[in-house]
Design an enzyme around this catalytic site. Structure first.
Site, PDB file in Angstrom:
ATOM      1  N   GLU A   1      38.097  11.900  13.774  1.00  0.00           N
ATOM      2  CA  GLU A   1      38.835  11.820  12.519  1.00  0.00           C
ATOM      3  C   GLU A   1      39.782  10.624  12.556  1.00  0.00           C
ATOM      4  O   GLU A   1      40.631  10.519  13.433  1.00  0.00           O
ATOM      5  CB  GLU A   1      39.624  13.106  12.297  1.00  0.00           C
ATOM      6  CG  GLU A   1      40.296  13.165  10.949  1.00  0.00           C
ATOM      7  CD  GLU A   1      40.927  14.516  10.711  1.00  0.00           C
ATOM      8  OE1 GLU A   1      42.147  14.534  10.503  1.00  0.00           O
ATOM      9  OE2 GLU A   1      40.212  15.523  10.745  1.00  0.00           O
TER      10      GLU A   1
ATOM     11  N   HIS B   1      39.200  19.679  18.468  1.00  0.00           N
ATOM     12  CA  HIS B   1      39.166  18.617  17.462  1.00  0.00           C
ATOM     13  C   HIS B   1      40.472  17.841  17.445  1.00  0.00           C
ATOM     14  O   HIS B   1      41.547  18.425  17.610  1.00  0.00           O
ATOM     15  CB  HIS B   1      38.916  19.238  16.078  1.00  0.00           C
ATOM     16  CG  HIS B   1      38.599  18.229  15.025  1.00  0.00           C
ATOM     17  ND1 HIS B   1      39.335  18.105  13.873  1.00  0.00           N
ATOM     18  CD2 HIS B   1      37.617  17.300  14.949  1.00  0.00           C
ATOM     19  CE1 HIS B   1      38.817  17.142  13.119  1.00  0.00           C
ATOM     20  NE2 HIS B   1      37.780  16.637  13.752  1.00  0.00           N
TER      21      HIS B   1
ATOM     22  N   HIS C   1      35.611  32.126  25.024  1.00  0.00           N
ATOM     23  CA  HIS C   1      34.651  32.145  23.922  1.00  0.00           C
ATOM     24  C   HIS C   1      35.335  32.086  22.555  1.00  0.00           C
ATOM     25  O   HIS C   1      36.230  32.865  22.256  1.00  0.00           O
ATOM     26  CB  HIS C   1      33.800  33.412  23.982  1.00  0.00           C
ATOM     27  CG  HIS C   1      33.139  33.618  25.300  1.00  0.00           C
ATOM     28  ND1 HIS C   1      32.104  32.829  25.744  1.00  0.00           N
ATOM     29  CD2 HIS C   1      33.368  34.522  26.278  1.00  0.00           C
ATOM     30  CE1 HIS C   1      31.722  33.247  26.944  1.00  0.00           C
ATOM     31  NE2 HIS C   1      32.480  34.260  27.289  1.00  0.00           N
TER      32      HIS C   1
ATOM     33  N   HIS D   1      43.279  22.476  18.576  1.00  0.00           N
ATOM     34  CA  HIS D   1      43.396  21.405  17.589  1.00  0.00           C
ATOM     35  C   HIS D   1      44.583  20.510  17.913  1.00  0.00           C
ATOM     36  O   HIS D   1      45.666  20.985  18.219  1.00  0.00           O
ATOM     37  CB  HIS D   1      43.541  21.991  16.181  1.00  0.00           C
ATOM     38  CG  HIS D   1      43.071  21.051  15.124  1.00  0.00           C
ATOM     39  ND1 HIS D   1      43.825  19.991  14.687  1.00  0.00           N
ATOM     40  CD2 HIS D   1      41.903  21.000  14.437  1.00  0.00           C
ATOM     41  CE1 HIS D   1      43.146  19.328  13.765  1.00  0.00           C
ATOM     42  NE2 HIS D   1      41.975  19.919  13.594  1.00  0.00           N
TER      43      HIS D   1
END
Length: 185
Positions: free
Chosen positions: A47, A72, A89, A94
């Site tokens: 991004e 991310h 899991h 972020h």
């Protein structure tokens, strides 16, 4: 799928890591030695900011990133995961985010804009946002710590049982990494 981002950054992956064929790794990502990346993991450093810069994701040696984890970046903010850390899991990590060495992040937890110290155990389905967790702490299952630093400062110390569990998970996943790499030679 392993591919470059639109800025041309291609993931840098140590040859001893194991990446499941269903995983997606994009962009400015650095993966250390003996890292296990499980099925359906998505790791994206792609991004861009308005200035076309992008953050990075660094995963230290001997980590395991279990099934369905998402990591991310956000613009040029980064994610750093210390060595011998387990991401359980389905958790979401972020940027901006730092997770120390020897940590366990529980299943379905969300960690964003946070700094988690070394040897921390984060329980199942935790939300940790906008906080700093000191080293050797336990964040209990189901806790919501969203911009509540005063609550993060009161977290209990980790116990030997959880430390032992965290080490067993690491050792198990290193064996899994070595085993999968052996059959894929």
């Amino acid at each position: 799928m392993i591919r470059e981002n639109i800025n041309g950054h291609y993931p840098q992956i140590d040859h001893t890591a194991y990446i499941d064929p269903t995983a997606v790794i994009v962009g400015n990502v650095h993966i250390g030695r003996r890292v296990y990346i499980g099925p359906n993991v998505v790791i994206r450093a792609d991004e861009l900011t308005d200035m076309y810069t992008v953050g990075s994701i660094t995963i230290g040696d001997d980590c395991n990133i279990q099934d369905g984890v998402i990591i991310h970046t956000l613009g040029d903010a980064c994610v750093a995961i210390g060595p011998r850390t387990s991401l359980g899991h389905g958790c979401v990590i972020h940027a901006p985010c730092n997770i120390g060495a020897h940590c366990f992040i529980g299943y379905r937890s969300v960690i964003s804009n946070a700094d988690i110290g070394d040897w921390c155990y984060v329980g199942i389905s935790v939300v940790a946002e906008g906080i700093k967790v000191d080293e050797r702490r336990v964040v209990p299952t189901g806790a919501i710590l969203s911009y509540q630093q005063q609550n993060a400062d009161l977290l209990p110390a980790i116990d030997k049982q959880r430390c032992d569990y965290m080490e067993r998970v690491i050792e198990s996943n290193i064996k899994l990494t070595n085993g999968y790499n052996a059959i894929n030679c």
